[in-house]
Design an enzyme around this catalytic site. Sequence first.
Site, PDB file in Angstrom:
ATOM      1  N   SER A  38      -4.097 -20.601  -2.312  1.00  0.00           N
ATOM      2  CA  SER A  38      -3.307 -18.983  -2.074  1.00  0.00           C
ATOM      3  C   SER A  38      -3.122 -18.917  -0.974  1.00  0.00           C
ATOM      4  O   SER A  38      -2.358 -19.454  -0.157  1.00  0.00           O
ATOM      5  CB  SER A  38      -4.551 -18.884  -2.568  1.00  0.00           C
ATOM      6  OG  SER A  38      -4.770 -17.355  -2.795  1.00  0.00           O
ATOM      7  N   LYS A  97      -3.625   8.787  -4.348  1.00  0.00           N
ATOM      8  CA  LYS A  97      -5.119   8.444  -2.950  1.00  0.00           C
ATOM      9  C   LYS A  97      -5.742   7.915  -3.673  1.00  0.00           C
ATOM     10  O   LYS A  97      -6.496   7.020  -2.380  1.00  0.00           O
ATOM     11  CB  LYS A  97      -4.788  10.104  -2.621  1.00  0.00           C
ATOM     12  CG  LYS A  97      -5.213  10.067  -1.092  1.00  0.00           C
ATOM     13  CD  LYS A  97      -4.199   8.861  -0.144  1.00  0.00           C
ATOM     14  CE  LYS A  97      -5.618   8.595   1.394  1.00  0.00           C
ATOM     15  NZ  LYS A  97      -5.303   7.780   2.645  1.00  0.00           N
TER      16      LYS A  97
END
Length: 293
Positions: free
Chosen positions: A115, A167
Amino acid sequence: MRFLDFFIKPLEFIGKHLKALIFLLVVVLIFMPEREAKVDDANVARINLYGAIFQSDAFLGELELLEKNPHLKGILLVIDSPGGALAPSVEISEAIKRVNSKIPVVAYAQGAMASGSYLAGMWADSIVANRGAMLGSIGVIVNGVDISELAKKLGITTQTIKAGVYKEAGTFMRAWNKEEEGMLKDLVKEQYWAFVEEVANARKLDIAEEPNFAQGRILSAKNALELGLVDKVGSIYEAQMLLFQKANILEPKWLEKEKDKLEVYLEKIFGEQISNGIQNGILKGLEQFSKVQ
C-alpha cells in the site's frame, strides 16, 4: 543553621524542580550533536522506512541530510511497513524519486512493502524483496462506522448546522446518504487510478494488467517478481551488492551515526519512525515555548 543550609537548599531546589530538571536532561540527551563515523570517507548510506506511515517529516529530514552529502554515491532504502496515510506516502515517494535521479537508491522489502509503503519506495532504481516479504496491496480505502443505534440506546442525539450538501460526508452518527456515498466512491476511484498509473509509470508496466498487479492484491515476493513489481527476490546482502554495482562502488564505506542511549531506548520501545517523531515533537514544542517567552 547556615552550615546545614549549604546542604538543605540544593536538595529543596532539586525536589521543587525535579520534573523540570528531568525534562531538560531528556532534551539534552536527545538533541546533543550526533557524532558521525568517518563522514568524509563514507560513500554509501542506509535509511529505514519502518512501521505505519502517519507522518513524513522525520524520514524526509533524514533523507535530505543524505541528499546533501556530496560524498555519497548510493543509498539503501530498507522497508518494512504496512503502509499508511496517502499524503505522507506521496511525499516520501516524490523525495525518493528526486534523490534517485541524482544517485542510485535500491529498495529492500524486508518484511512488508504494501500500500503506502510500496508507493513510497516504488521509484527506487531497483527493488529487491526478501522471499518472505508481502508486497502490493495497491488500492485505496475509506473506512467509516455507523454508531447511530448505539447512540440511540445511550440517549445521544446530534445537532448539525451545515452549508454544503457533502459537508457531513463520512459522519459516524448516521448512515451515509446516496449523495455522500457517491461522492466518496468517486474520490476513492480517482485516488485509486492515480495510484495505479503511478505504479505503472514507475515500474514500466502495462496498465491493462491492473487487475493482476493492483486491486488491493497482497502478493508474495515470487508473484510480485513475476508481475514486475520488484526486480529481484533475495537477501539484504544481495540488495547491497546490487547497490554497489549500480553506484559503481568498489570499496563500500557505510555512513554510520552514533546514537545516544536514550535514542536507542526509544527506538526499541516505539520503533524508529515513532521515536524520530517524538524527538521532532519535543523540538517543535521547545520552538513554540521559546516564541511564547
